[in-house]
Scaffold this motif. Structure first.
Motif: not given
Lengths: 137, 297
Positions: B191-192, B194
């Motif tokens: 998610k970092d 994305d």
């Protein structure tokens, strides 16, 4: 011969960017050659020498540890350091080799031991390559 | 009106200070010039690296069981704070350190690694003892230093001393120009990444020799490269801030000198005028006395 876009990057500078016909690099379990149209692949590599074939001619260079990413769009080599044989500082490599050997003799943690081993390997390959030949362009 | 000697003294003091600030400005700008060539490339490299990390994380056979790729769920954070060794750089150190302080306050159970004298002095002043204080790295953002720091970080993480590792530094280029930023170094969570555009591989990526082994070797590479680029960004931000601060200090000194020189000239003029008035007054008085004597009164 079919070619593929190849970028060799180090954190400090863009070492080499070209359309290559083939690339050979030192993977942990032996050398690995990439040709155009290779399937997607990710491989870490250990200090060694890489060879690039451009316009039918092989060029050789030193590389430190790193990894390469092969996608359909091209190949990127992320190395910590890369040098042409003629640019290798032989004296510095010798010193680094001595330092690494010294460190290996001392008692160290597993992590430190690994780091020293990598440092030694780096120095050895640099020396080997510097003494072997220079690229004649 | 001020004393002439006082003003003269003030002028020479300002001139001395101006010499120092302009010398510092020249030093900072020459360092900047050296870095500027690298920094554009550094930005490109870090974009390429992040894209590669995202592409690797997105492809299916990435081993989810590896400790570096999983959130441990704990709250123990480790912060690496990169500030300068010296002040005289405007608000560079203050901005970053206040940002870091506010950030760490929200997570009481944390470890702290500081780079640079200013960072460790700041936390000491606030009653916080950094766990590791690294000196000399801020002035020498070399790959060897980044490698040592990366291996320390992995060591701490492997020993289960921390659950997450963050790095706080000042961005030089990109959208958050000259602002402090915080990035998560470990664990590597998809998610970092994305927002980074990636080329999604159409087939599963092959890992050589095996996904587990490949990742074990990849993680130190990622970390070293990310830390190196953070150090380089912080270094150029610092020198850019110092160059600007010294430039405006030099300009202020110039203005002050102009004002003081004017005051000095006015004071000198006033003194001369006063002296002439005194002399002519005395002459007048003497003449009056002479005339009185001559007429015999």
């Amino acid at each position: 011969m079919k070619t593929f876009p190849l970028d060799i990057l180090t954190p400090e500078h863009q070492f080499f960017s070209t359309h290559a016909e083939a690339l050979t690099i030192q993977a942990p379990d032996g050398s690995l050659t990439i040709l155009a149209g290779h399937a997607p692949l990710v491989a870490p590599f250990i200090p060694g020498s890489l060879s690039v074939k451009v316009n039918g001619e092989w060029k050789e260079a030193f590389h430190s540890s790193g990894f390469l990413e092969v996608l359909r769009e091209g190949v990127i080599v992320f190395a910590q350091a890369c040098e042409w044989p003629e640019n290798i500082d032989e004296k510095r490599a010798l010193e680094a080799k001595r330092r690494a050997e010294e460190r290996l003799r001392q008692r160290q943690s597993i992590n430190e031991h690994q780091n020293s081993q990598i440092a030694l390997a780096r120095a050895m390959v640099r020396l080997q390559l510097a003494r072997k030949h220079i690229n004649l362009d | 009106m001020q004393n002439i000697n006082e003003i003269r003294h003030h002028i020479s003091a300002v001139a001395e200070t101006r010499k120092i600030t302009s010398a510092m400005q020249i030093v900072a700008s020459s360092r900047m010039k050296k870095v500027l060539g690298h920094i554009a490339y550094n930005q490109l490299y870090s974009e390429r690296l992040k894209r590669a990390i995202r592409e690797i994380l997105l492809s299916s056979p990435a081993p989810q069981s590896l400790p570096y790729l999983m959130a441990r769920g704990g709250e123990r954070r480790t912060y690496i704070v990169i500030a300068g060794d010296k002040g005289m750089a405007g608000s560079y150190n203050a901005n970053l350190l206040h940002y870091a302080y506010a950030e760490t306050k929200g997570h009481p159970n944390y470890h702290l690694i500081t780079c640079g004298l200013k960072a460790s002095a700041f936390f000491h002043r606030n009653g916080i003892q950094p766990d590791i204080e690294i000196m000399g790295v801020s002035q020498d953002p070399s790959l060897a230093n980044a490698r040592t720091l990366a291996s320390d970080v992995i060591d701490i993480y492997d020993k289960m001393l921390t659950d997450e590792v963050y790095i706080i530094y000042t961005m030089f280029s990109g959208p958050s120009r000259h602002l402090p930023v915080m990035n998560r170094l470990l664990p590597l969570l998809p998610k970092d990444y994305d927002e980074i555009p990636a080329r999604i591989p159409e087939a599963d990526i092959i890992y050589v020799p095996s996904p587990e082994e490949a990742f074990h070797m990849l993680i130190p590479q990622f970390l070293t490269a990310e830390i190196f680029s953070a150090l380089a960004q912080a270094y150029s931000s610092e020198h850019f801030a110092r160059m600007n601060a010294m430039q405006s200090a030099t300009r202020n000194a110039d203005e002050l000198m102009k004002k003081l020189t004017m005051q000095y000239n006015m004071a000198r003029q006033a003194a001369i005028t006063r002296e002439i008035t005194e002399i002519s007054g005395a002459v007048e008085a003497l003449r009056n006395g002479d005339e009185a004597y001559a007429t015999g009164n």
